[in-house]
Design a protein around this motif. Structure first.
Motif, PDB file in Angstrom:
ATOM      1  N   SER A 167       0.823  -1.205   0.000  1.00 44.86           N
ATOM      2  CA  SER A 167       0.000   0.000   0.000  1.00 44.86           C
ATOM      3  C   SER A 167       0.858   1.256   0.000  1.00 44.86           C
ATOM      4  N   GLY A 168       1.903   1.264   0.829  1.00 44.88           N
ATOM      5  CA  GLY A 168       2.791   2.420   0.864  1.00 44.88           C
ATOM      6  C   GLY A 168       3.509   2.634  -0.457  1.00 44.88           C
ATOM      7  N   ALA A 169       3.917   1.531  -1.099  1.00 43.19           N
ATOM      8  CA  ALA A 169       4.594   1.649  -2.396  1.00 43.19           C
ATOM      9  C   ALA A 169       3.666   2.259  -3.445  1.00 43.19           C
ATOM     10  N   LEU A 170       2.404   1.838  -3.471  1.00 42.31           N
ATOM     11  CA  LEU A 170       1.462   2.382  -4.447  1.00 42.31           C
ATOM     12  C   LEU A 170       1.143   3.846  -4.157  1.00 42.31           C
ATOM     13  N   ALA A 171       1.006   4.202  -2.880  1.00 47.14           N
ATOM     14  CA  ALA A 171       0.769   5.602  -2.543  1.00 47.14           C
ATOM     15  C   ALA A 171       1.961   6.462  -2.937  1.00 47.14           C
ATOM     16  N   ALA A 172       3.181   5.974  -2.668  1.00 47.55           N
ATOM     17  CA  ALA A 172       4.380   6.707  -3.068  1.00 47.55           C
ATOM     18  C   ALA A 172       4.481   6.801  -4.579  1.00 47.55           C
ATOM     19  N   CYS A 173       4.089   5.724  -5.280  1.00 48.57           N
ATOM     20  CA  CYS A 173       4.087   5.737  -6.742  1.00 48.57           C
ATOM     21  C   CYS A 173       3.179   6.838  -7.266  1.00 48.57           C
ATOM     22  N   ALA A 174       1.998   6.980  -6.673  1.00 47.71           N
ATOM     23  CA  ALA A 174       1.069   8.029  -7.083  1.00 47.71           C
ATOM     24  C   ALA A 174       1.608   9.409  -6.762  1.00 47.71           C
ATOM     25  N   ALA A 175       2.401   9.525  -5.701  1.00 45.65           N
ATOM     26  CA  ALA A 175       2.950  10.819  -5.294  1.00 45.65           C
ATOM     27  C   ALA A 175       4.170  11.220  -6.100  1.00 45.65           C
ATOM     28  N   CYS A 176       4.676  10.325  -6.953  1.00 48.50           N
ATOM     29  CA  CYS A 176       5.872  10.619  -7.744  1.00 48.50           C
ATOM     30  C   CYS A 176       5.556  11.233  -9.100  1.00 48.50           C
ATOM     31  N   SER A 177       4.443  10.840  -9.716  1.00 46.48           N
ATOM     32  CA  SER A 177       4.118  11.356 -11.042  1.00 46.48           C
ATOM     33  C   SER A 177       2.669  11.050 -11.371  1.00 46.48           C
ATOM     34  N   GLU A 178       2.160  11.723 -12.402  1.00 51.71           N
ATOM     35  CA  GLU A 178       0.801  11.462 -12.850  1.00 51.71           C
ATOM     36  C   GLU A 178       0.671  10.046 -13.400  1.00 51.71           C
ATOM     37  N   ALA A 179       1.732   9.551 -14.039  1.00 53.90           N
ATOM     38  CA  ALA A 179       1.706   8.167 -14.525  1.00 53.90           C
ATOM     39  C   ALA A 179       1.580   7.199 -13.357  1.00 53.90           C
ATOM     40  N   GLY A 180       2.314   7.463 -12.279  1.00 53.79           N
ATOM     41  CA  GLY A 180       2.204   6.621 -11.095  1.00 53.79           C
ATOM     42  C   GLY A 180       0.820   6.678 -10.486  1.00 53.79           C
ATOM     43  N   ALA A 181       0.179   7.856 -10.545  1.00 53.38           N
ATOM     44  CA  ALA A 181      -1.188   7.985 -10.031  1.00 53.38           C
ATOM     45  C   ALA A 181      -2.151   7.133 -10.848  1.00 53.38           C
ATOM     46  N   CYS A 182      -1.937   7.064 -12.172  1.00 58.09           N
ATOM     47  CA  CYS A 182      -2.781   6.199 -13.016  1.00 58.09           C
ATOM     48  C   CYS A 182      -2.644   4.736 -12.601  1.00 58.09           C
ATOM     49  N   LEU A 183      -1.401   4.305 -12.380  1.00 62.08           N
ATOM     50  CA  LEU A 183      -1.185   2.912 -11.985  1.00 62.08           C
ATOM     51  C   LEU A 183      -1.817   2.623 -10.632  1.00 62.08           C
ATOM     52  N   ALA A 184      -1.643   3.528  -9.667  1.00 55.92           N
ATOM     53  CA  ALA A 184      -2.212   3.314  -8.343  1.00 55.92           C
ATOM     54  C   ALA A 184      -3.736   3.269  -8.399  1.00 55.92           C
ATOM     55  N   THR A 185      -4.329   4.103  -9.244  1.00 56.34           N
ATOM     56  CA  THR A 185      -5.792   4.114  -9.379  1.00 56.34           C
ATOM     57  C   THR A 185      -6.316   2.780  -9.901  1.00 56.34           C
ATOM     58  N   LEU A 186      -5.556   2.141 -10.767  1.00 51.66           N
ATOM     59  CA  LEU A 186      -5.982   0.859 -11.324  1.00 51.66           C
ATOM     60  C   LEU A 186      -5.660  -0.303 -10.401  1.00 51.66           C
ATOM     61  N   LEU A 187      -4.485  -0.279  -9.787  1.00 50.14           N
ATOM     62  CA  LEU A 187      -4.005  -1.452  -9.055  1.00 50.14           C
ATOM     63  C   LEU A 187      -4.480  -1.498  -7.605  1.00 50.14           C
ATOM     64  N   ALA A 188      -4.516  -0.345  -6.939  1.00 49.72           N
ATOM     65  CA  ALA A 188      -4.892  -0.355  -5.517  1.00 49.72           C
ATOM     66  C   ALA A 188      -6.288  -0.942  -5.280  1.00 49.72           C
ATOM     67  N   PRO A 189      -7.317  -0.500  -5.995  1.00 48.74           N
ATOM     68  CA  PRO A 189      -8.640  -1.110  -5.759  1.00 48.74           C
ATOM     69  C   PRO A 189      -8.706  -2.570  -6.202  1.00 48.74           C
ATOM     70  N   SER A 190      -7.933  -2.935  -7.219  1.00 49.12           N
ATOM     71  CA  SER A 190      -7.929  -4.341  -7.652  1.00 49.12           C
ATOM     72  C   SER A 190      -7.382  -5.246  -6.549  1.00 49.12           C
ATOM     73  N   LEU A 191      -6.273  -4.828  -5.933  1.00 49.99           N
ATOM     74  CA  LEU A 191      -5.708  -5.617  -4.845  1.00 49.99           C
ATOM     75  C   LEU A 191      -6.634  -5.605  -3.624  1.00 49.99           C
ATOM     76  N   ALA A 192      -7.269  -4.453  -3.366  1.00 44.61           N
ATOM     77  CA  ALA A 192      -8.204  -4.374  -2.237  1.00 44.61           C
ATOM     78  C   ALA A 192      -9.379  -5.333  -2.441  1.00 44.61           C
ATOM     79  N   ALA A 193      -9.846  -5.450  -3.678  1.00 49.86           N
ATOM     80  CA  ALA A 193     -10.977  -6.346  -3.954  1.00 49.86           C
ATOM     81  C   ALA A 193     -10.623  -7.802  -3.678  1.00 49.86           C
TER      82      ALA A 193
END
Length: 448
Positions: A167-193
């Motif tokens: 979770s921390g890695a994905l949040a940091a990924c989103a905080a690094c760039s807009e591309a990272g935010a796209c990945l976190a938006t797709l992957l974080a809820p998928s893993l949560a599900a």
């Protein structure tokens, strides 16, 4: 077995490939973004970091803060510090592929080393790996996304510490760039599900990444996209159509190396039993995020944006293959005989990617001394007390890339070149002469 005989030599070759690329770090240089951002950071301090960058044009809380601190330090010492800064980012990236290991396991080490090699092979790397302003955003994005994927590969998804780390890695990924935010938006809820039966884990996996990504997208919509400079050039459908050829070309580039890497990962992952569903979620989210970023560039700029975006997408392709290779072991186990060929396949992938890179590396090695001398002299000229400055562009580097500055004479406020303006702001100069790489510097202005 092939493994005991080949593992150490394969690792040595992979480390040599990484070392050859790291040896070119002294050729790294500041571009216009570095000069003007460091100058504004020195002048306006934290107000610039927040108002102009994080809450303005570049909503990247983590990478912009690191870049701000780096710019302040460089301005204070009057030294570019490119080698230690980039070396720190490279180390973070390479460590991300091995950080999740529970114990030293040669096949797993080889997977991480081979992934690091392919991050640098098969595509241009100058803007992403040898430019501080580009590396701080995109190398850090890759490092955090790589950490998340390899934590899943190492089976850390089922534990509370592993869940927090992902979770921390994905949040940091989103905080690094807009591309990272796209990945976190797709992957974080998928893993949560995948953890819906355990509400605590699901919330920890989903909320931090989505929260940071939401902030990034809100800032982009209300600041960058609201400006006339960044108004949409194409509709969303047109952007997707325009991005498709680029994505197809990137997917097919260096396919023999990618195929060998995929097989090598699968064979070296024999015996591992990670959560295949989580890895499949990664394998889906990574290319989708790449598609979104490519289409977003066409929508905003009317073109495929830049080399560093392509480099990041290619690196995400390596992570996708890593996830697929390990996930396939769960569906179809690897036999003992096939597992022995894993190191050879990974080594082959690295050698295929390295072969066309050797001439550019040798070219840059031959001009290394002259390039370092030019960079050093330019900074000594900048630190001189005179209000005029001569800046000599070095010869173009084949791997590290070129300095994107216009040649000519500029006087503040240099309305026709913000890059020259930024350099003069940083060095406190009134007049600047930028010479082309082949132009003689004798008699063109002060040399010290």
């Amino acid at each position: 077995m092939i493994l005991p005989r080949l593992a150490i030599p394969a690792a040595a070759v992979m480390l040599a490939i990484l070392g050859l690329h790291a040896a070119l770090l002294p050729e790294a240089q500041w571009q216009g973004d570095d000069f003007i951002c460091a100058a504004f950071a020195r002048e306006y301090r934290l107000a610039y970091l927040w108002n102009a960058r994080i809450a303005g044009w570049s909503p990247r809380p983590l990478s912009e803060t690191v870049f701000y601190l780096y710019g302040r330090l460089a301005a204070s010492l009057q030294r570019p510090l490119t080698v230690p800064f980039l070396a720190l980012l490279w180390t973070l990236l390479f460590a991300s592929t091995l950080a999740g290991m529970r114990r030293w396991h040669w096949p797993r080490v080889l997977i991480g080393l081979a992934a690091c090699c392919l991050f640098l092979l098969g595509h241009p790397v100058g803007q992403m790996f040898y430019w501080p302003a580009g590396a701080v955003a995109y190398v850090s994005t890759l490092a955090m996304s790589s950490l998340a994927v390899f934590l899943l590969i190492d089976g850390r998804f089922d534990t509370w510490p592993g869940t927090v780390a992902v979770s921390g890695a994905l949040a940091a990924c989103a905080a690094c760039s807009e591309a990272g935010a796209c990945l976190a938006t797709l992957l974080a809820p998928s893993l949560a599900a995948l953890r819906w039966r355990r509400a605590g884990m699901a919330l920890i996996l989903g909320l931090p990444g989505l929260g940071v990504a939401g902030f990034v997208f809100w800032e982009v919509a209300h600041h960058r996209m609201a400006s006339s400079e960044a108004a949409g050039h194409l509709t969303l459908l047109q952007s997707l159509r325009a991005a498709l050829p680029d994505l197809c070309r990137e997917a097919g580039a260096f396919w023999p190396a990618k195929l060998a890497f995929l097989l090598g990962v699968r064979w070296c992952a024999a015996g591992q039993r990670p959560d295949a569903r989580a890895l499949l979620a990664c394998a889906i989210a990574l290319p989708l995020a790449a598609c979104i970023t490519a289409a977003a560039a066409w929508h905003q700029f009317g073109q495929g944006c830049c080399e560093r975006h392509e480099s990041l997408r290619q690196c995400w392709g390596v992570l996708m293959l890593s996830a697929l290779g390990v996930a396939s072991v769960r569906a179809r186990p690897v036999g003992t005989r096939a597992a022995g060929f894993g190191p050879a396949a990974l080594l082959l992938a690295c050698l295929i990617g390295t072969a066309p890179r050797v001439p550019p590396i040798l070219h840059d090695m031959r001009m290394m001394t002259a390039t370092i001398a030019t960079h050093s002299l330019d900074w000594r000229r900048g630190r001189a007390l005179s209000d005029t400055m001569l800046f000599q562009l070095p010869q173009p580097a084949a791997v590290a890339g070129t300095m994107d500055f216009p040649a000519g004479r500029f006087i503040e406020p240099a309305p026709y070149s913000w890059k020259a303006h930024g350099m003069m702001l940083f060095f406190h100069k009134r007049c600047l002469t930028i010479l082309a790489p082949d132009a003689p510097s004798d008699g063109a202005g002060p040399t010290e």
